[in-house]
Design an enzyme around this catalytic site. Structure first.
Site, PDB file in Angstrom:
ATOM      1  CG  ASN A  25     -70.789  19.691  -2.210  1.00  0.00           C
ATOM      2  OD1 ASN A  25     -71.389  19.295  -3.207  1.00  0.00           O
ATOM      3  ND2 ASN A  25     -69.465  19.646  -2.105  1.00  0.00           N
TER       4      ASN A  25
ATOM      5  CB  SER B 202     -65.965  16.437   9.481  1.00  0.00           C
ATOM      6  OG  SER B 202     -65.220  15.564   8.646  1.00  0.00           O
TER       7      SER B 202
ATOM      8  CD  GLU C 127     -63.124  22.650   0.270  1.00  0.00           C
ATOM      9  OE1 GLU C 127     -64.109  21.926   0.375  1.00  0.00           O
ATOM     10  OE2 GLU C 127     -62.362  22.635  -0.714  1.00  0.00           O
TER      11      GLU C 127
ATOM     12  N   GLY D 228     -64.809  14.841   5.336  1.00  0.00           N
ATOM     13  CA  GLY D 228     -65.245  13.455   5.396  1.00  0.00           C
ATOM     14  C   GLY D 228     -64.465  12.579   6.345  1.00  0.00           C
TER      15      GLY D 228
ATOM     16  CD  GLU E   7     -64.745  16.000  -2.395  1.00  0.00           C
ATOM     17  OE1 GLU E   7     -64.849  15.532  -1.250  1.00  0.00           O
ATOM     18  OE2 GLU E   7     -65.732  16.262  -3.118  1.00  0.00           O
TER      19      GLU E   7
ATOM     20  CG  HIS F 251     -65.137  20.903  -3.050  1.00  0.00           C
ATOM     21  ND1 HIS F 251     -64.447  19.744  -2.771  1.00  0.00           N
ATOM     22  CD2 HIS F 251     -66.033  21.061  -2.052  1.00  0.00           C
ATOM     23  CE1 HIS F 251     -64.927  19.222  -1.654  1.00  0.00           C
ATOM     24  NE2 HIS F 251     -65.883  20.004  -1.196  1.00  0.00           N
TER      25      HIS F 251
ATOM     26  CE  LYS G 243     -68.269  16.629  -0.442  1.00  0.00           C
ATOM     27  NZ  LYS G 243     -67.103  16.157   0.340  1.00  0.00           N
TER      28      LYS G 243
END
Length: 259
Positions: free
Chosen positions: A11, A212, A167, A173, A99, A97, A13
């Protein structure tokens, strides 16, 4: 259960310009002799989907989008529909996702509508679920992902291509990862929730881990019971790093990638 084929999806992003297509080319070329038993996908920003699909055409690399609108067309300025993704050369699409859920306020019902749109169009959705740090610390991870599966997965035809990615929001991250036991527990809960929604067809759905994932921890993460692949963020931006993860999935050692 273990899937016979691992699924490794990158991904990108909101990263990537035309010059970065060289990474996709390097990945394409390296995979001509890469490990068997691994599906490989790349999900670049929408501006690169068509060009990336073109440069990897005929290779093992499948291209995907990072989101799609629930409607096929209309007055939705700035949005990209599932038919548009297919037209650009995508075969996969990441949906739900964290985010998007946190930054764009997407609810389970919104995600479910997008999954439905993707399936109708022939895209393979990668449905993302996961708990926040507060939910994790409260011991609610299993309850959260179960609720998200039940609310975000619409009724779909038996045999529909689908993947789920766990996730943990707090791990994305951050360099942090749950313990192997925690990951195994949540993946088992996801499999149970999928069985409740899809019946026997749930056995064919790969459950990926995302959070991560990098060349240093990929082999250990992919060896955990119930982990059928990985959804990779930053480590997918460089072909060499992404290849190391792919080779970890295939049980081999990555060759050097150029670019």
């Amino acid at each position: 259960m273990k899937q016979s084929v691992k699924m490794i999806v990158g991904n990108w992003k909101m990263n990537g310009l035309a010059e970065h297509l060289a990474e996709a080319v390097a990945l394409r070329d390296a995979l001509t002799t890469g490990p068997s038993g691994v599906r490989v996908g790349l999900c670049p920003p929408a501006t690169l989907i068509a060009r990336m699909a073109s440069v990897v055409d005929g290779s093992r690399v499948e291209i995907g989008g990072q989101d799609c609108h629930a409607q096929g067309s209309g007055a939705f300025t700035g949005s990209v529909s599932a038919p548009m993704l297919v037209d650009a050369g995508a075969r996969l699409v990441i949906l739900g996702h964290s985010e998007r859920r946190a930054g764009c306020g997407e609810t389970d019902s919104v995600v479910a509508a997008k999954v439905r749109a993707a399936v109708v169009t022939g895209l393979e959705p990668i449905l993302c679920v996961g708990e926040t740090l507060a939910e994790h610390e409260a011991g609610e991870a299993v309850a959260v992902v179960t609720r998200q599966i039940e609310g975000s997965l619409p009724d779909i035809p038996a045999g529909t291509a689908l993947a789920v990615a766990y996730e943990p929001v707090w791990a994305i991250g951050s360099g942090l990862t749950p313990t192997a036991d925690q990951i195994a527990e949540v993946h088992a809960a996801i499999r149970a929730a999928l069985s409740g929604r899809l019946g026997k067809a749930a056995a064919a759905v790969p459950i990926l881990y995302g959070g991560s994932v990098n060349p240093g921890n990929a082999a250990d993460l992919l060896a955990i019971d119930g982990v059928d692949g990985a959804l990779v963020g930053g480590a997918s931006l460089k072909a060499a790093d992404f290849l190391a993860i792919i080779h970890a999935a295939g049980g081999g050692v990555a060759a050097d990638a150029q670019g």
